[in-house]
Design a protein around this motif. Structure first.
Motif, short mmCIF file in Angstrom:
data_model
loop_
_atom_site.label_atom_id
_atom_site.label_comp_id
_atom_site.label_asym_id
_atom_site.label_seq_id
_atom_site.Cartn_x
_atom_site.Cartn_y
_atom_site.Cartn_z
N ARG A 14 0.77 -1.10 0.06
CA ARG A 14 0.15 -0.13 0.06
C ARG A 14 0.83 1.26 0.10
NH1 ARG A 14 -0.95 3.40 3.98
NH2 ARG A 14 -0.65 1.80 5.68
N GLU A 15 1.98 1.33 0.87
CA GLU A 15 2.79 2.29 0.72
C GLU A 15 3.61 2.62 -0.46
OE1 GLU A 15 4.86 1.66 4.50
OE2 GLU A 15 3.28 2.32 5.70
N LYS A 16 3.96 1.58 -0.85
CA LYS A 16 4.65 1.62 -2.28
C LYS A 16 4.00 2.17 -3.28
CE LYS A 16 7.45 -1.09 -5.28
NZ LYS A 16 7.84 -2.61 -5.92
N LYS A 17 2.62 2.04 -3.32
CA LYS A 17 1.60 2.39 -4.21
C LYS A 17 1.21 3.84 -3.73
CE LYS A 17 -1.76 0.87 -7.19
NZ LYS A 17 -1.26 1.26 -8.51
N GLY A 18 1.62 4.45 -2.58
CA GLY A 18 1.38 5.64 -2.34
C GLY A 18 0.01 6.07 -2.00
N LEU A 19 -0.68 4.88 -1.31
CA LEU A 19 -1.89 4.93 -0.71
C LEU A 19 -2.19 5.20 0.64
CD1 LEU A 19 -3.55 2.21 -2.91
CD2 LEU A 19 -3.98 4.70 -3.31
N THR A 20 -2.96 5.97 1.04
CA THR A 20 -3.25 5.80 2.64
C THR A 20 -4.17 4.60 2.93
OG1 THR A 20 -5.12 7.33 2.58
CG2 THR A 20 -3.11 8.36 2.88
N GLN A 21 -4.38 4.39 4.26
CA GLN A 21 -5.13 3.20 4.77
C GLN A 21 -6.82 3.69 4.15
OE1 GLN A 21 -4.79 2.50 8.87
NE2 GLN A 21 -3.14 1.06 8.41
N GLU A 23 -7.39 5.75 1.54
CA GLU A 23 -7.66 5.36 0.13
C GLU A 23 -7.84 4.11 -0.16
OE1 GLU A 23 -5.16 9.38 -1.35
OE2 GLU A 23 -4.10 7.62 -0.85
N LEU A 24 -6.97 3.14 0.52
CA LEU A 24 -7.30 1.62 0.00
C LEU A 24 -8.60 1.27 0.53
CD1 LEU A 24 -5.85 -0.88 -0.90
CD2 LEU A 24 -5.11 -1.35 1.66
N ALA A 25 -9.04 1.65 1.70
CA ALA A 25 -10.50 1.20 1.97
C ALA A 25 -11.62 1.66 1.22
CB ALA A 25 -10.65 1.95 3.43
N ALA A 26 -11.19 2.77 0.82
CA ALA A 26 -12.44 3.31 -0.24
C ALA A 26 -12.33 2.50 -1.73
CB ALA A 26 -12.16 4.77 -0.51
N LEU A 27 -11.13 2.38 -2.15
CA LEU A 27 -11.00 1.48 -3.39
C LEU A 27 -11.38 -0.13 -3.30
CD1 LEU A 27 -7.47 2.85 -4.39
CD2 LEU A 27 -9.76 3.09 -5.56
N VAL A 28 -11.35 -0.79 -1.78
CA VAL A 28 -11.99 -1.89 -1.64
C VAL A 28 -13.10 -2.03 -1.05
CG1 VAL A 28 -11.19 -4.23 -0.59
CG2 VAL A 28 -9.42 -2.67 -1.37
N ASP A 29 -13.97 -1.03 -0.86
CA ASP A 29 -15.01 -0.68 -0.26
C ASP A 29 -15.12 -1.45 0.95
OD1 ASP A 29 -17.72 0.11 -0.18
OD2 ASP A 29 -18.39 -1.80 -1.24
N ILE A 30 -14.09 -1.22 2.03
CA ILE A 30 -14.10 -1.47 3.40
C ILE A 30 -13.81 -0.30 4.15
CG2 ILE A 30 -13.58 -4.03 3.21
CD1 ILE A 30 -10.63 -3.40 3.60
N SER A 31 -14.11 -0.70 5.72
CA SER A 31 -13.69 0.60 6.25
C SER A 31 -12.24 0.86 6.57
CB SER A 31 -14.56 0.65 7.66
OG SER A 31 -13.52 -0.40 8.38
N THR A 33 -10.65 1.27 9.52
CA THR A 33 -10.33 0.28 10.51
C THR A 33 -10.11 -1.03 10.19
OG1 THR A 33 -11.81 1.73 12.07
CG2 THR A 33 -11.28 -0.27 12.86
N HIS A 34 -10.81 -1.57 9.28
CA HIS A 34 -10.58 -2.85 8.78
C HIS A 34 -9.42 -2.97 7.98
CE1 HIS A 34 -13.00 -6.64 6.75
NE2 HIS A 34 -11.82 -6.82 7.29
N VAL A 35 -8.97 -2.00 7.28
CA VAL A 35 -7.65 -2.26 6.49
C VAL A 35 -6.55 -2.02 7.68
CG1 VAL A 35 -5.92 -0.70 5.28
CG2 VAL A 35 -8.48 -0.84 4.48
N SER A 36 -6.80 -1.23 8.66
CA SER A 36 -6.00 -1.24 9.83
C SER A 36 -5.89 -2.48 10.66
CB SER A 36 -6.34 -0.17 10.89
OG SER A 36 -5.48 0.00 11.94
N VAL A 37 -6.78 -3.10 10.86
CA VAL A 37 -6.73 -4.63 11.45
C VAL A 37 -6.00 -5.71 10.79
CG1 VAL A 37 -8.48 -4.05 13.25
CG2 VAL A 37 -9.19 -5.06 11.16
#
Length: 104
Positions: A14-21, A23-31, A33-37
């Motif tokens: 994710r970091e290599k792609k330059g995304l925040t948690q 942004e990734l959450a939005a693209l994957v359609d999860i919260s 917090t879910h990305v964090s866990v």
């Protein structure tokens, strides 16, 4: 399964792609917090979530599961080969010498 190691590889991709948690959450359609866990290894994602994460991050499932799946080493070898192809010739030679020394 080492969920923590998988989560760390997801975070690194994710970091290599330059995304925040977020942004990734939005693209994957999860919260977020879910990305964090998932990244902390506290929770293992469902298969559809895992596939969505790998697709968004443009990485192979093998690269995320390299120490979990016995045959994933083939994916790691492919990734190493891809990375070597991007290097100038002199750097390729240097890396190959280091790898050869480590194997011996």
């Amino acid at each position: 399964m080492d969920a923590r190691a998988v989560g760390q590889r997801i975070r690194a991709a994710r970091e290599k792609k330059g995304l925040t948690q977020e942004e990734l959450a939005a693209l994957v359609d999860i919260s977020p917090t879910h990305v964090s866990v998932i990244e902390r290894g506290t929770k293992i994602p469902r298969m559809d979530t895992f596939v969505a994460i790998a697709n968004v991050l443009e990485v192979s499932a093998d690269s995320l599961l390299v120490d979990v799946v016995d045959r994933a080493a083939e994916g790691a070898a492919s990734e190493l080969s891809r990375l070597l192809e991007e290097l100038p010739r002199e750097e390729k030679v240097r890396v190959l010498k280091v790898v050869a020394a480590m194997i011996e």
